[in-house]
Design an enzyme around this catalytic site. Structure first.
Site, PDB file in Angstrom:
ATOM      1  N   ASN A  14      41.102  33.060 -51.575  1.00  0.00           N
ATOM      2  CA  ASN A  14      40.616  31.676 -51.687  1.00  0.00           C
ATOM      3  C   ASN A  14      41.552  30.707 -50.966  1.00  0.00           C
ATOM      4  OD1 ASN A  14      38.066  31.277 -53.370  1.00  0.00           O
ATOM      5  ND2 ASN A  14      39.190  32.830 -54.525  1.00  0.00           N
ATOM      6  N   HIS A 110      36.403  29.522 -60.603  1.00  0.00           N
ATOM      7  CA  HIS A 110      36.176  30.592 -61.586  1.00  0.00           C
ATOM      8  C   HIS A 110      35.033  31.473 -61.076  1.00  0.00           C
ATOM      9  CE1 HIS A 110      36.253  32.616 -65.417  1.00  0.00           C
ATOM     10  NE2 HIS A 110      34.933  32.557 -65.412  1.00  0.00           N
TER      11      HIS A 110
HETATM   12  C1  GAR Z   1      39.127  34.993 -57.576  1.00  0.00           C
HETATM   13  O1  GAR Z   1      37.918  35.721 -57.747  1.00  0.00           O
HETATM   14  C2  GAR Z   1      39.185  33.831 -58.551  1.00  0.00           C
HETATM   15  O2  GAR Z   1      37.946  33.232 -58.770  1.00  0.00           O
HETATM   16  C3  GAR Z   1      39.647  34.540 -59.800  1.00  0.00           C
HETATM   17  O3  GAR Z   1      40.628  35.450 -59.347  1.00  0.00           O
HETATM   18  C4  GAR Z   1      40.340  35.846 -57.998  1.00  0.00           C
HETATM   19  C5  GAR Z   1      41.549  35.584 -57.137  1.00  0.00           C
HETATM   20  O4  GAR Z   1      41.373  36.077 -55.845  1.00  0.00           O
HETATM   21  N1  GAR Z   1      40.154  33.608 -60.768  1.00  0.00           N
HETATM   22  C6  GAR Z   1      40.006  33.753 -62.078  1.00  0.00           C
HETATM   23  O5  GAR Z   1      39.483  34.724 -62.587  1.00  0.00           O
HETATM   24  C7  GAR Z   1      40.570  32.616 -62.934  1.00  0.00           C
HETATM   25  N2  GAR Z   1      39.981  32.627 -64.242  1.00  0.00           N
HETATM   26  P1  GAR Z   1      42.223  35.551 -54.609  1.00  0.00           P
HETATM   27  O6  GAR Z   1      43.706  35.624 -55.000  1.00  0.00           O
HETATM   28  O7  GAR Z   1      41.893  36.530 -53.520  1.00  0.00           O
HETATM   29  O8  GAR Z   1      41.788  34.141 -54.279  1.00  0.00           O
END
Ligand code: GAR
Length: 209
Positions: A14, A110
């Site tokens: 992200n 989220h």
């Molecule tokens: C993402 O899917 C984000 O939405 C989730 O963790 C992942 C991180 O991926 N966040 C949560 O679950 C928060 N409750 P990334 O490090 O590749 O962005």
């Protein structure tokens, strides 16, 4: 310019979506000024370095409580003159010290359609595993303002994603990221930086250009 800090704990895809959006000129009025990780060695820090964004580590393990860590983090954000905080896969629960310091100025992504599959304990792959187990046919992602209530702040943007036969949590996570998270997170950040978000209780109004 709105100075943005992105808080991360892991891979940082992200964060990458935000870096790419900035490079493409899609975050007018904002600048990615800092990346702060809750764990040393988070791959997201490498992404920050490649993009020339200063990276910092505030390890949860250095503090006795979530509150102590939140106080140190908030102090760092103020020191860096940050205006907007973005939680992008940030896996540490923060306490009210940060929401008091940044009211309606913290965004979280989220990986589900809030109010489904959210709240304490719902993070990462667990969210997708629960959605599959429940049998929903649609899931998605939500960007919301962070309040004291875990995953309960005013919703800025949501995008739905279909569940397909044979999905595993990993396959679904990837589809939700590609089709929803990486789209709505940069968009929400841009709307904030353009001053187009107005919060009225639980409702976020988005001004047309
Ligand atoms: C993402 O899917 C984000 O939405 C989730 O963790 C992942 C991180 O991926 N966040 C949560 O679950 C928060 N409750 P990334 O490090 O590749 O962005």
């Amino acid at each position: 310019m709105v100075r943005i800090a992105v808080l991360v704990s892991g891979g940082g895809t992200n964060l990458q979506a935000l870096i790419d959006a900035q490079a493409a000129g899609k975050i007018p009025g904002g600048v990615l000024a800092a990346v702060i990780a809750s764990k040393p060695g988070a791959y997201a820090l490498e992404r920050a370095e490649k993009a020339g964004i200063p990276g910092y580590v505030i390890p949860r393990s250095d503090y006795a409580s979530s509150r102590d860590m939140t106080i140190a983090l908030t102090q760092k954000l103020k020191e860096l003159e940050i205006d907007l905080v973005v939680l992008a896969g940030f896996m540490t629960i923060l306490t009210r010290e940060i929401t008091d310091a940044y009211p309606n100025a913290i965004l979280n992504v989220h990986p589900a359609l809030i109010p489904s599959f959210c709240g304490q304990g719902y993070y990462g792959l667990k969210v997708h595993a629960e959605a599959l187990q429940y049998g929903v046919k649609l899931t998605g992602a939500t960007v919301h303002f962070v309040s004291e209530d875990c995953d309960g702040g005013p919703i800025v943007l949501q995008k739905a994603v279909e569940i397909r036969e044979g999905d595993t949590p990993e396959v679904l996570q990837r589809r939700v990221m590609e089709q929803a998270e990486w789209v709505i997170l940069p968009k929400a950040v841009a709307l904030f930086c353009q001053g187009r978000l107005r919060v009225d209780g639980r409702i976020v109004h988005i001004a047309e250009t």
